[in-house]
Design a protein around this motif. Sequence first.
Motif, PDB file in Angstrom:
ATOM      1  N   GLY A  38       0.789  -1.225   0.000  1.00 26.10           N
ATOM      2  CA  GLY A  38       0.000   0.000   0.000  1.00 26.10           C
ATOM      3  C   GLY A  38       0.819   1.273   0.000  1.00 26.10           C
ATOM      4  O   GLY A  38       0.442   2.263  -0.605  1.00 26.10           O
ATOM      5  N   ASP A  39       1.949   1.274   0.671  1.00 25.44           N
ATOM      6  CA  ASP A  39       2.737   2.489   0.804  1.00 25.44           C
ATOM      7  C   ASP A  39       4.035   2.454   0.012  1.00 25.44           C
ATOM      8  O   ASP A  39       4.457   3.443  -0.549  1.00 25.44           O
ATOM      9  CB  ASP A  39       3.057   2.770   2.277  1.00 25.44           C
ATOM     10  N   LYS A  40       4.695   1.324   0.005  1.00 29.01           N
ATOM     11  CA  LYS A  40       5.965   1.194  -0.694  1.00 29.01           C
ATOM     12  C   LYS A  40       5.909  -0.070  -1.532  1.00 29.01           C
ATOM     13  O   LYS A  40       5.898  -1.162  -1.005  1.00 29.01           O
ATOM     14  CB  LYS A  40       7.098   1.135   0.317  1.00 29.01           C
ATOM     15  N   PRO A  41       5.834   0.084  -2.819  1.00 31.18           N
ATOM     16  CA  PRO A  41       5.561  -1.077  -3.687  1.00 31.18           C
ATOM     17  C   PRO A  41       6.734  -2.037  -3.852  1.00 31.18           C
ATOM     18  O   PRO A  41       7.129  -2.374  -4.948  1.00 31.18           O
ATOM     19  CB  PRO A  41       5.178  -0.420  -5.010  1.00 31.18           C
ATOM     20  N   ILE A  42       7.309  -2.479  -2.730  1.00 25.23           N
ATOM     21  CA  ILE A  42       8.346  -3.508  -2.798  1.00 25.23           C
ATOM     22  C   ILE A  42       7.692  -4.842  -3.141  1.00 25.23           C
ATOM     23  O   ILE A  42       8.231  -5.642  -3.882  1.00 25.23           O
ATOM     24  CB  ILE A  42       9.128  -3.584  -1.466  1.00 25.23           C
ATOM     25  N   LEU A  43       6.517  -5.068  -2.581  1.00 20.70           N
ATOM     26  CA  LEU A  43       5.743  -6.266  -2.874  1.00 20.70           C
ATOM     27  C   LEU A  43       4.384  -5.855  -3.420  1.00 20.70           C
ATOM     28  O   LEU A  43       3.799  -4.896  -2.942  1.00 20.70           O
ATOM     29  CB  LEU A  43       5.522  -7.094  -1.597  1.00 20.70           C
ATOM     30  N   ASP A  44       3.876  -6.596  -4.380  1.00 21.18           N
ATOM     31  CA  ASP A  44       2.506  -6.323  -4.817  1.00 21.18           C
ATOM     32  C   ASP A  44       1.536  -6.983  -3.837  1.00 21.18           C
ATOM     33  O   ASP A  44       1.935  -7.731  -2.948  1.00 21.18           O
ATOM     34  CB  ASP A  44       2.268  -6.759  -6.261  1.00 21.18           C
ATOM     35  N   ASP A  45       0.251  -6.681  -3.976  1.00 17.85           N
ATOM     36  CA  ASP A  45      -0.746  -7.188  -3.026  1.00 17.85           C
ATOM     37  C   ASP A  45      -0.746  -8.705  -2.918  1.00 17.85           C
ATOM     38  O   ASP A  45      -0.862  -9.250  -1.827  1.00 17.85           O
ATOM     39  CB  ASP A  45      -2.148  -6.700  -3.412  1.00 17.85           C
ATOM     40  N   THR A  46      -0.610  -9.400  -4.054  1.00 21.64           N
ATOM     41  CA  THR A  46      -0.635 -10.860  -4.042  1.00 21.64           C
ATOM     42  C   THR A  46       0.558 -11.412  -3.270  1.00 21.64           C
ATOM     43  O   THR A  46       0.410 -12.312  -2.438  1.00 21.64           O
ATOM     44  CB  THR A  46      -0.642 -11.417  -5.476  1.00 21.64           C
ATOM     45  N   LYS A  47       1.740 -10.872  -3.513  1.00 25.19           N
ATOM     46  CA  LYS A  47       2.938 -11.352  -2.812  1.00 25.19           C
ATOM     47  C   LYS A  47       2.869 -11.006  -1.336  1.00 25.19           C
ATOM     48  O   LYS A  47       3.288 -11.800  -0.487  1.00 25.19           O
ATOM     49  CB  LYS A  47       4.192 -10.778  -3.455  1.00 25.19           C
ATOM     50  N   GLU A  48       2.331  -9.841  -1.006  1.00 23.34           N
ATOM     51  CA  GLU A  48       2.193  -9.485   0.403  1.00 23.34           C
ATOM     52  C   GLU A  48       1.271 -10.481   1.097  1.00 23.34           C
ATOM     53  O   GLU A  48       1.567 -10.952   2.203  1.00 23.34           O
ATOM     54  CB  GLU A  48       1.649  -8.066   0.569  1.00 23.34           C
ATOM     55  N   GLU A  49       0.163 -10.836   0.464  1.00 26.21           N
ATOM     56  CA  GLU A  49      -0.763 -11.815   1.054  1.00 26.21           C
ATOM     57  C   GLU A  49      -0.075 -13.157   1.244  1.00 26.21           C
ATOM     58  O   GLU A  49      -0.276 -13.824   2.267  1.00 26.21           O
ATOM     59  CB  GLU A  49      -2.018 -11.977   0.197  1.00 26.21           C
ATOM     60  N   GLN A  50       0.743 -13.578   0.286  1.00 28.21           N
ATOM     61  CA  GLN A  50       1.449 -14.846   0.406  1.00 28.21           C
ATOM     62  C   GLN A  50       2.402 -14.824   1.597  1.00 28.21           C
ATOM     63  O   GLN A  50       2.436 -15.771   2.394  1.00 28.21           O
ATOM     64  CB  GLN A  50       2.228 -15.157  -0.874  1.00 28.21           C
ATOM     65  N   VAL A  51       3.166 -13.757   1.747  1.00 29.07           N
ATOM     66  CA  VAL A  51       4.113 -13.636   2.853  1.00 29.07           C
ATOM     67  C   VAL A  51       3.372 -13.603   4.183  1.00 29.07           C
ATOM     68  O   VAL A  51       3.740 -14.299   5.136  1.00 29.07           O
ATOM     69  CB  VAL A  51       4.994 -12.375   2.685  1.00 29.07           C
ATOM     70  N   VAL A  52       2.300 -12.816   4.258  1.00 26.46           N
ATOM     71  CA  VAL A  52       1.540 -12.690   5.498  1.00 26.46           C
ATOM     72  C   VAL A  52       0.858 -14.010   5.852  1.00 26.46           C
ATOM     73  O   VAL A  52       0.809 -14.398   7.026  1.00 26.46           O
ATOM     74  CB  VAL A  52       0.536 -11.522   5.396  1.00 26.46           C
ATOM     75  N   ASN A  53       0.348 -14.728   4.857  1.00 28.43           N
ATOM     76  CA  ASN A  53      -0.272 -16.028   5.132  1.00 28.43           C
ATOM     77  C   ASN A  53       0.749 -17.023   5.677  1.00 28.43           C
ATOM     78  O   ASN A  53       0.452 -17.779   6.614  1.00 28.43           O
ATOM     79  CB  ASN A  53      -0.948 -16.586   3.880  1.00 28.43           C
ATOM     80  N   ILE A  54       1.936 -17.035   5.110  1.00 23.90           N
ATOM     81  CA  ILE A  54       2.990 -17.922   5.619  1.00 23.90           C
ATOM     82  C   ILE A  54       3.316 -17.559   7.064  1.00 23.90           C
ATOM     83  O   ILE A  54       3.410 -18.422   7.930  1.00 23.90           O
ATOM     84  CB  ILE A  54       4.249 -17.855   4.730  1.00 23.90           C
ATOM     85  N   PHE A  55       3.485 -16.269   7.329  1.00 24.47           N
ATOM     86  CA  PHE A  55       3.779 -15.803   8.681  1.00 24.47           C
ATOM     87  C   PHE A  55       2.697 -16.248   9.657  1.00 24.47           C
ATOM     88  O   PHE A  55       2.996 -16.833  10.704  1.00 24.47           O
ATOM     89  CB  PHE A  55       3.900 -14.271   8.675  1.00 24.47           C
ATOM     90  N   SER A  56       1.449 -15.992   9.343  1.00 27.80           N
ATOM     91  CA  SER A  56       0.362 -16.310  10.275  1.00 27.80           C
ATOM     92  C   SER A  56       0.221 -17.819  10.475  1.00 27.80           C
ATOM     93  O   SER A  56       0.026 -18.288  11.602  1.00 27.80           O
ATOM     94  CB  SER A  56      -0.967 -15.690   9.825  1.00 27.80           C
ATOM     95  N   ASN A  57       0.357 -18.587   9.409  1.00 24.79           N
ATOM     96  CA  ASN A  57       0.258 -20.041   9.544  1.00 24.79           C
ATOM     97  C   ASN A  57       1.403 -20.615  10.379  1.00 24.79           C
ATOM     98  O   ASN A  57       1.190 -21.517  11.194  1.00 24.79           O
ATOM     99  CB  ASN A  57       0.221 -20.697   8.166  1.00 24.79           C
ATOM    100  N   MET A  58       2.607 -20.088  10.192  1.00 28.24           N
ATOM    101  CA  MET A  58       3.748 -20.583  10.968  1.00 28.24           C
ATOM    102  C   MET A  58       3.625 -20.195  12.439  1.00 28.24           C
ATOM    103  O   MET A  58       3.968 -20.977  13.328  1.00 28.24           O
ATOM    104  CB  MET A  58       5.070 -20.056  10.398  1.00 28.24           C
ATOM    105  N   MET A  59       3.132 -19.003  12.721  1.00 26.63           N
ATOM    106  CA  MET A  59       2.919 -18.595  14.115  1.00 26.63           C
ATOM    107  C   MET A  59       1.893 -19.501  14.792  1.00 26.63           C
ATOM    108  O   MET A  59       2.097 -19.952  15.914  1.00 26.63           O
ATOM    109  CB  MET A  59       2.469 -17.132  14.192  1.00 26.63           C
ATOM    110  N   LEU A  60       0.795 -19.778  14.094  1.00 28.89           N
ATOM    111  CA  LEU A  60      -0.236 -20.647  14.658  1.00 28.89           C
ATOM    112  C   LEU A  60       0.306 -22.057  14.863  1.00 28.89           C
ATOM    113  O   LEU A  60       0.070 -22.679  15.902  1.00 28.89           O
ATOM    114  CB  LEU A  60      -1.469 -20.666  13.750  1.00 28.89           C
ATOM    115  N   LEU A  61       1.073 -22.554  13.911  1.00 31.65           N
ATOM    116  CA  LEU A  61       1.676 -23.879  14.041  1.00 31.65           C
ATOM    117  C   LEU A  61       2.622 -23.923  15.237  1.00 31.65           C
ATOM    118  O   LEU A  61       2.599 -24.872  16.025  1.00 31.65           O
ATOM    119  CB  LEU A  61       2.424 -24.246  12.759  1.00 31.65           C
ATOM    120  N   ARG A  62       3.425 -22.893  15.404  1.00 35.77           N
ATOM    121  CA  ARG A  62       4.379 -22.849  16.516  1.00 35.77           C
ATOM    122  C   ARG A  62       3.654 -22.886  17.861  1.00 35.77           C
ATOM    123  O   ARG A  62       4.044 -23.624  18.773  1.00 35.77           O
ATOM    124  CB  ARG A  62       5.249 -21.583  16.406  1.00 35.77           C
ATOM    125  N   ILE A  63       2.603 -22.124  17.982  1.00 36.62           N
ATOM    126  CA  ILE A  63       1.851 -22.094  19.233  1.00 36.62           C
ATOM    127  C   ILE A  63       1.144 -23.436  19.457  1.00 36.62           C
ATOM    128  O   ILE A  63       1.120 -23.947  20.581  1.00 36.62           O
ATOM    129  CB  ILE A  63       0.857 -20.924  19.240  1.00 36.62           C
TER     130      ILE A  63
END
Length: 70
Positions: A38-63
Amino acid sequence: NRKNKIEVNAELSEPEAANTLFHEVGHACMWIGGLSAGDKPILDDTKEEQVVNIFSNMMLLRITLASYHG
């Protein structure tokens, strides 16, 4: 008008609520770190969602794993 507030639907199951919270925190981390599409186009929306989904899934798995191992 950005509120910078994360709200989680109280009707979600505990795992769904945790995953949603981790997902939104992931977006916040990306934004704070300057990687948000949204602010700095290093990642497009699709790639940001992929990274965030991996992060959230790994955090949930760890817990989840930690709860089984004490």
